[in-house]
Design a protein around this motif. Structure first.
Motif, PDB file in Angstrom:
ATOM      1  N   THR A  49       0.833  -1.190   0.000  1.00  0.00           N
ATOM      2  CA  THR A  49       0.000   0.000   0.000  1.00  0.00           C
ATOM      3  C   THR A  49       0.872   1.246   0.000  1.00  0.00           C
ATOM      4  N   MET A 630      -5.541   2.159   6.751  1.00  0.00           N
ATOM      5  CA  MET A 630      -6.069   1.439   5.602  1.00  0.00           C
ATOM      6  C   MET A 630      -5.669  -0.018   5.688  1.00  0.00           C
ATOM      7  N   VAL A 634      -6.169  -6.638  -0.237  1.00  0.00           N
ATOM      8  CA  VAL A 634      -7.392  -6.292  -0.939  1.00  0.00           C
ATOM      9  C   VAL A 634      -8.631  -6.884  -0.285  1.00  0.00           C
ATOM     10  N   PHE A 637     -10.512  -4.683   2.002  1.00  0.00           N
ATOM     11  CA  PHE A 637     -11.215  -3.531   1.449  1.00  0.00           C
ATOM     12  C   PHE A 637     -12.653  -3.870   1.099  1.00  0.00           C
ATOM     13  N   TYR A 643     -13.346   2.671   2.792  1.00  0.00           N
ATOM     14  CA  TYR A 643     -12.666   2.592   1.512  1.00  0.00           C
ATOM     15  C   TYR A 643     -13.376   1.633   0.565  1.00  0.00           C
ATOM     16  N   LEU A 645     -12.677  -0.508  -3.332  1.00  0.00           N
ATOM     17  CA  LEU A 645     -11.893  -0.800  -4.526  1.00  0.00           C
ATOM     18  C   LEU A 645     -12.849  -1.026  -5.681  1.00  0.00           C
ATOM     19  N   THR A 661      -8.626   9.286  -5.614  1.00  0.00           N
ATOM     20  CA  THR A 661      -7.913   8.112  -5.168  1.00  0.00           C
ATOM     21  C   THR A 661      -7.231   8.442  -3.850  1.00  0.00           C
ATOM     22  N   THR A 664      -3.163   3.386  -3.120  1.00  0.00           N
ATOM     23  CA  THR A 664      -3.209   2.235  -4.003  1.00  0.00           C
ATOM     24  C   THR A 664      -2.850   0.998  -3.212  1.00  0.00           C
ATOM     25  N   VAL A 665      -3.301  -0.055  -3.714  1.00  0.00           N
ATOM     26  CA  VAL A 665      -2.984  -1.308  -3.056  1.00  0.00           C
ATOM     27  C   VAL A 665      -2.739  -2.337  -4.135  1.00  0.00           C
ATOM     28  N   ARG A 675      -6.295   1.322  -7.435  1.00  0.00           N
ATOM     29  CA  ARG A 675      -6.607   2.571  -6.737  1.00  0.00           C
ATOM     30  C   ARG A 675      -7.636   2.334  -5.643  1.00  0.00           C
ATOM     31  N   ILE A 676      -7.454   3.078  -4.593  1.00  0.00           N
ATOM     32  CA  ILE A 676      -8.391   2.985  -3.476  1.00  0.00           C
ATOM     33  C   ILE A 676      -9.270   4.223  -3.466  1.00  0.00           C
TER      34      ILE A 676
END
Length: 943
Positions: A49, A630, A634, A637, A643, A645, A661, A664-665, A675-676
DNA sequence: TTTATCGAAG
DNA sequence: AATCATTCGATAAA
């Protein structure tokens, strides 16, 4: 040092803000908390991340945003060691609780699917049933409701109530005030029998009930279920659990198909019930902590110095007071730890069984906590020995005795409400996994790790002990420490240390720092930490302890969910394990949502009037939630409240055009970085029809934000299978069977739009007294705003008739559809008439109703008269017969007088009773009597 | 180096 | 569409 969890440091929870590279754990290969690197682009990133950094401020966009809301921002404590196990990042979200509970899934399930009225009816019956059988269960005396009287629970009250402790009474039923959904009618709640039973709350001096309560809890403490049943509730638990091993049937697909849905519901039900049991348990223990005898016993343990520290003079500075308290607590906990002997096993996490065999052969450990009643507890206070749970409780009592405001905190360990968790340990390491025999050993080894040496006869109780289970001997019984045949273990039964207990506590204590108005955790016995909320959460791999619900009870009996203070990843991890976090399928009508349920459950323990302190704590917890870092993978999320995705967006979800955004993850290490986004930038898009049903209309000229591909029709005829249930509210309902656009949309897919692209629907106005209608002659009125201009909705079943009588134009109002099976049935509710006619229509309705009533009255009157006449006729006949037969005295006279009547009677007599004998008359009369409606009591009008 | 755990895949 | 079982790879711990 490298903890499995997200590492956090003070202040900012973002890696990007970390002033310098994190400390390493000592391993050369360790890059700090989970691979922390600084890349060339000028941003910090972890292995998965990274964050966007604003050049001007040097902060990430996330934080900049947060700083705009200072109320959520908590100033970092100075000088906190970053990697200190104890604290760090927090975050938490404000969920509250609610609760009802349940047990008979029979009732609950039925209730769920029924329409409201029916539902209520069933509920009532269910309650009645409970009342009938409740008391018979574990105790002969009437059950007491734990929280007496919620105002809204008139019906539930069917169960006999008794007065409960004063403090409870004070707070019962009072609304939280800050709670937004305080108005849920009780009727909405599924309150099945088990609730009543589960919520039995013993009063302080009632040993019997104490026992009962304990037993209830006992069931769950071990492993759910397998306790030889004595009480009904146990039996219930056993049956539910064993009947279909919920976790087991993963093997065969068909079994899964059949069971999954039901099993899921059942799991949740049991989870709820278990939670209530545990809450009761903690509440009871909390009351024990208030006991004078106990406190008197413990008080002498405190030296004068300690007491002094614990009660700092108000003349000290804030800091001084806080420090004083802190050191007082420190001394006290050291003292307590040395004096208290842990001799028994405390609560531990409840696990699901994988199959029935496990349950049959399960037995509670021998050294399970023995403090069933308050007397035991007092005894424990004398001897200063018992389970670590009792220890924590005594410590709580100790501090209370010294005048410190102390909460008893418990991390509830209910059976999981989600699948996938660990299950009961296979009991026979050798046998358990035929394919990989090694696994059992591995497991045993792992368990052994926890075990602190020592002979623990307790951990491996003899199977035979289990009374009379026929299979007990035959089945391999297992002990967690497999290799050792426990009973024969020669080792010295020396210091009885509790083997296999989690290195993290189940019970601990919070003390109030009055100076700063803040609660601080103290765990004297297990971790020996204080002021370190983060030190108390066990890793996810801990099978004995899972932190999901942390509840803190104050001396006055009120309680609060403080999970967010302790869980390091509340939003991304913990929440998923909670009843208020799981997607209880949007399935409409499935009773209370998890969130409401939990809120409701906890409201029973809420203080009637939140104090300032409550408010402060609430803010604090919210801030902790807001500070949660965060997720770095993934999976976390998914369904994250903050958040989102893109990959997890549902087909009808769409990002708002300008979505920013926030980072990113990457999945794994090599990653196309994703992108988050923020969850709030996610919008739900709906088809035209769907919007229409919500009273909105897509603006002209709007392009669909996306076009849903047509559903691939499943081959093989009528698929269904998953079709019928999953269509929860949003979205799908519409594209499927509906009167509208079936044909149009079919070709290319369904265009969907966001709310911004719609306007409030304006129905064609009523003109010249004509109400516009759809092709079925109705008017669509899905929401109140759809009432056309110049029209009025008269929501009364007889409105149509009234309007017809009046001669005004009207249109039945189509307020929705009822889906049963796959066919939607229109629901009409009242009519729409021109506004100017509304009053008239209502008046006519009133008239019609009166008329009805009048007619009904007349009808009944007529029937009554008829009955009387028939009766009289019978009497006359009888009279005549007797007159002829007896031929005597007065009879003759009377007959003469009645001559006229006689004649009349005969004429009326076409009703059909030709039998003119005594018996005939009698039977005729009685028959009539019984055949009459209830309302006519044999000819008497009942008004 | 080996082993256990966890996350991603699809 | 989503859950489940399984595999694989990375990482942390021994």
């Amino acid at each position: 040092m490298c903890k499995p969890y997200i590492q956090a440091w003070d202040g900012c929870n973002h890696y990007a803000h970390k002033p310098k590279a994190p400390e390493k754990c000592g391993k050369e290969t360790c890059l700090g908390p989970k691979g922390f690197v600084h890349d060339d682009a000028g941003s910090w990133k972890t292995n998965s991340t990274d964050y966007n950094i604003e050049k001007s401020s040097g902060k990430c966009s996330d934080c900049v945003e947060r700083e705009k809301k200072p109320d959520l921002y908590v100033t970092p404590k100075p000088g906190r060691k970053r990697n200190a196990p104890g604290d760090g990042n927090p975050f938490a979200r404000t969920t509250r609780a609610t609760a009802a509970s349940q047990r008979s899934q029979r009732n609950a399930a039925a209730a769920r699917s029924a329409v409201p009225d029916v539902y209520r009816e069933m509920l009532r019956e269910a309650r009645a049933e409970v009342v009938a059988q409740g008391p018979s269960s574990s105790s002969d005396r009437p059950l007491k409701r734990k929280r007496p009287g919620e105002k809204k629970i008139p019906n539930a009250a069917a169960a006999p109530k008794e007065e409960e402790p004063p403090m409870s009474a004070a707070r019962s039923g009072v609304d939280d005030g800050n709670d937004d959904d305080g108005d849920i009618g009780f009727e909405d709640v599924v309150l099945p029998p088990a609730t009543v039973q589960t919520m039995v709350m013993p009063s302080d001096d009632d040993d019997d009930d104490d026992e009962a309560l304990f037993e209830d809890v006992e069931i769950h403490r071990g492993v759910t279920s397998a306790v030889p049943a004595a009480s009904e509730s146990r039996e219930l638990t056993l049956n539910l659990t064993a009947q279909e091993a919920l976790m087991a049937p993963r093997r065969s697909a068909d079994r899964r198909k059949n069971l999954s849905k039901e099993a899921k519901e059942r799991r949740v039900e049991i989870h709820k019930m278990h939670l209530l049991c545990l809450l009761s348990h903690v509440e009871l223990r909390n009351q024990w902590c208030n006991d004078q005898k106990v406190q008197d016993l413990l008080r002498p343990l405190l030296s004068e110095k300690m007491t002094k520290f614990l009660n700092p003079r108000a003349s000290l500075t804030q800091y001084g007071q806080a420090e004083s308290l802190k050191s007082g607590i420190h001394e006290a906990s050291i003292m307590f730890k040395t004096k208290f002997k842990i001799t028994e096993r405390g609560l531990r996490r409840a696990l699901w069984a994988e199959d029935e065999e496990q349950l049959k052969n399960y037995q509670l450990p021998d050294d399970i906590e023995s403090a069933h009643e308050k007397q035991d507890f007092i005894e424990a206070a004398k001897t200063l020995s018992g389970s670590r749970d009792v220890g924590a409780q005594l410590f709580c009592a100790l501090l209370r005795s010294a005048g410190v405001e102390t909460r008893l905190v418990c991390s509830l360990q209910p059976l999981a409400c989600v699948p996938g968790g660990p299950t009961l340990p296979k009991q026979q390491p050798k046998i358990d996994t035929p394919s990989k025999p090694s696994k059992g050993e591995i497991y045993a080894a792992a368990m052994a790790k926890y075990e602190t040496k020592g002979p623990d006869p307790g951990a491996t109780p003899s199977p035979r002990r289990r009374l009379g289970h026929p299979l007990a001997a035959a089945y391999h019984v297992p002990s967690m420490t497999a290799p050792v045949p426990s009973p024969s273990r020669p080792e010295t039964p020396q210091v009885k240390r509790i083997r296999g207990e989690s290195p993290y506590p189940i019970y601990w204590v919070e003390v109030l720092d009055r100076a700063y108005q803040k609660w601080h955790p103290v765990d004297a016995l297990v971790t020996g930490t204080q002021w370190k909320p983060r030190a108390l959460e066990p890793p996810a791999s801990d099978r004995e302890n899972c932190m999901t619900y942390v509840v803190a009870f104050e001396a006055d009996g009120s309680a609060r969910d403080v999970t967010r203070r302790y869980a390091k990843a509340y939003n991304s991890k913990t929440k998923r394990l909670r009843i208020d976090g799981i997607r209880t399928g949007g399935t409409a009508g499935s009773g209370l949502s998890g969130e409401r349920w939990w809120r409701r459950a906890m409201r029973k323990y809420a203080r009637p009037w939140p104090t300032d302190l409550d408010q402060i704590e609430k803010t604090e917890l919210a801030a902790e939630e807001a500070k949660e870092p965060m997720p770095r993978n993934v999976a976390d999320f998914k369904d994250h409240p903050v958040y989102a995705l893109e990959r997890h967006l549902r087909r009808n979800e769409v990002l708002v055009p300008g979505a920013q955004t926030t980072g990113t993850v990457g999945a794994g290490s090599k990653a196309p970085l994703e992108r988050i986004y923020r969850r709030r930038d996610v919008r739900i898009a709906r088809s035209r029809e769907k919007w229409y049903r919500m009273g909105r209309e897509v603006k002209p000229g709007e392009e669909p934000v996306v076009i849903l591909p047509k559903r691939t029709p499943k081959r093989g005829g009528f698929n269904d299978y998953n079709d019928d249930n999953e269509d929860n509210d949003d979205d799908e309902l519409l594209d499927k069977g509906d009167l509208f656009g079936d044909s149009a949309a079919a070709a290319a897919g369904t265009p969907i739009y966001t709310e911004d692209q719609t306007d409030l629907y304006q129905a064609p106005p009523v003109r010249n007294g004509r109400v516009p209608k759809n092709k079925f002659g109705n008017i669509d009125l899905y929401v109140p705003s759809m009432v056309p201009a110049g029209g009025a909705h008269v929501a009364h079943e007889r409105a149509a008739q009234a309007a017809y009588v009046l001669g005004v134009d009207y249109a039945p109002a189509l307020t929705g559809f009822q889906f049963k099976g796959r066919q939607g049935t229109a629901v009409l509710h009242g009519v729409v008439v021109p506004a100017e006619c509304e009053e008239g229509v209502w008046a006519v309705i009133g008239g019609l109703t009166d008329l009805d009533a009048e007619m009904e009255r007349e009808r009944r009157a007529r029937r009554a008269v008829r009955m009387w006449s028939r009766f009289l006729k019978g009497l006359r006949i009888r009279e005549r017969i007797w007159a002829g037969a007896v031929e005597g005295e007065e009879e003759g006279k009377r007959e003469g007088e009645d001559g006229e009547g006689k004649g009349k009677g005969n004429m009326i007599d076409d009703g059909g009773d030709e039998d003119v004998d005594m018996a005939g008359v009698a039977s005729d009369v009685s028959e009539e009597y019984f055949m009459g409606e209830d309302e006519e009591g044999g000819g008497f009008l009942i008004e």
